[in-house]
Motif scaffolding. Structure first.
Motif, short mmCIF file in Angstrom:
data_model
loop_
_atom_site.label_atom_id
_atom_site.label_comp_id
_atom_site.label_asym_id
_atom_site.label_seq_id
_atom_site.Cartn_x
_atom_site.Cartn_y
_atom_site.Cartn_z
N UNK A 227 0.77 -1.25 0.00
CA UNK A 227 0.00 0.00 0.00
C UNK A 227 0.80 1.30 0.00
N UNK A 228 2.12 1.23 0.22
CA UNK A 228 2.89 2.47 0.33
C UNK A 228 4.02 2.46 -0.70
N UNK A 229 4.20 3.59 -1.35
CA UNK A 229 5.30 3.73 -2.31
C UNK A 229 6.17 4.90 -1.90
N UNK A 230 7.47 4.68 -1.86
CA UNK A 230 8.45 5.73 -1.57
C UNK A 230 9.10 6.16 -2.87
N UNK B 171 10.31 2.49 -4.19
CA UNK B 171 10.27 1.31 -3.35
C UNK B 171 8.86 1.19 -2.78
N UNK B 172 8.36 -0.03 -2.75
CA UNK B 172 7.03 -0.26 -2.18
C UNK B 172 7.18 -1.01 -0.86
N UNK B 173 6.21 -0.80 0.03
CA UNK B 173 6.30 -1.41 1.36
C UNK B 173 4.91 -1.54 1.96
N UNK B 174 4.79 -2.42 2.93
CA UNK B 174 3.55 -2.55 3.70
C UNK B 174 3.46 -1.46 4.76
N UNK C 55 -11.34 -2.66 4.33
CA UNK C 55 -10.75 -1.44 4.84
C UNK C 55 -9.32 -1.33 4.32
N UNK C 56 -8.80 -0.13 4.28
CA UNK C 56 -7.41 0.01 3.84
C UNK C 56 -6.48 -0.69 4.81
N UNK C 57 -5.36 -1.21 4.34
CA UNK C 57 -4.40 -1.87 5.23
C UNK C 57 -3.97 -0.92 6.35
N UNK C 58 -3.93 -1.39 7.58
CA UNK C 58 -3.59 -0.51 8.71
C UNK C 58 -2.09 -0.26 8.80
N UNK C 59 -1.74 0.75 9.59
CA UNK C 59 -0.34 1.05 9.93
C UNK C 59 0.52 1.26 8.68
N UNK C 60 -0.04 1.93 7.69
CA UNK C 60 0.74 2.20 6.49
C UNK C 60 1.89 3.17 6.79
N UNK C 61 1.59 4.22 7.56
CA UNK C 61 2.61 5.21 7.89
C UNK C 61 2.63 5.40 9.41
#
Length: 278
Positions: A14-17, A25-28, A235-241
């Motif tokens: 869900x997260x892209x840097x 880079x993608x990450x959970x 629901x959106x994945x939790x603890x993305x950031x």
């Protein structure tokens, strides 16, 4: 940084840097550890540090909290030139006046520092602290300007004559051996937190209009939905950031150990999430 659907369809994370060199880079989960000063600049920038932008509760907390500049100045004392055996723990109080008669030898950026003292007993290296506008000015000065300014200030405090319409006086019980001498320093070492683009200041404080609750808001992970409410696909994945750093720790903000404790808190948050859902 993109989150919650901002990533390319080729990744389920869900997260892209996005980095300055164009790489990605993608990450959970991403733990944001930048300073409050960088966050303040990030929410004001045209491109924005986050996409989508941070929710209002987060940006308002970032805006309300204060982030100041504090710098240390280390100077090496020239003992041999004046046969100075020890340097006193010098507490300085400056006289402020709009009169032109005040001592012009003492530069304005010295007038809000309160002390100058050896870093340990009998050391020839002395330390002074600067904050706010004076701290920023210190970063811009040349070494010779600092050496001359501090030397003039200290010599004025430790001189024989009593100051008349000047801007300083001192209880010199411990300084009798220094009377009448020109105190000299030979080397300078200073921190430059204010102009460092990776920090843009030193540490946070509770500014007018803010409160301790803002530190709690700073620490709130995104998205806000709790782990217990998370249902796969609904629901959106939790603890993305997650956010760490001294400005996210209510009881020990502005300290290194506060930043350390905040890292432990968020690491444990992630561990508990995986223990619960896996």
């Amino acid at each position: 940084m993109e989150s919650n659907g901002g990533c390319s369809s080729s990744s389920r994370r869900p997260v892209k840097l996005c980095f300055d060199d164009g790489s990605e880079m993608v990450a959970d989960h991403v733990i944001v550890i930048v300073s409050l000063g960088v966050l303040k600049a990030g929410i004001l920038g045209k491109s924005g540090m986050f996409s989508p932008p941070l929710p209002s509760f987060k940006t308002e907390a970032i805006s309300r909290l204060g982030f100041g500049v504090v710098n240390k100045l280390f100077l090496q004392l020239d003992r041999e030139s004046e046969n100075l055996e020890t340097f006193p723990f010098l507490q300085m109080v400056f006289y402020w006046s709009d009169s032109e008669a005040r001592n012009q030898k003492i530069p304005w950026w010295m007038r809000k520092t309160a002390s100058l003292f050896p870093i340990y007993k009998n050391s020839n290296v002395v330390l002074s602290w600067f904050a706010g506008e004076e701290a920023l000015e210190l970063e811009s000065l040349k070494d010779d300007e600092i050496l001359n300014g501090v030397s003039s200030t200290v010599s004025s405090f430790l001189s024989d004559s009593k100051p008349q319409n000047s801007n300083g006086c001192v209880n010199s019980v411990e300084c009798n051996h220094s009377h009448g001498k020109k105190i000299k320093f030979t080397r300078v070492l200073r921190s430059k937190w204010g102009n460092n683009p990776l920090f843009m200041g030193s540490y946070s404080y509770v500014a007018v209009g803010s409160s301790g609750h803002d530190f709690d808001l700073m620490a709130e992970p995104l998205p806000q939905s709790s782990n217990s409410d998370f249902v796969e696909g609904a629901s959106p994945p939790p603890l993305q950031i997650l956010f760490v750093g001294e400005a996210t720790y209510r009881t020990h903000y502005s300290t290194t150990h506060g930043a350390y404790f905040s890292g432990l808190t968020e690491a444990n948050r992630l561990l508990q999430h995986y223990l619960l859902h896996h």
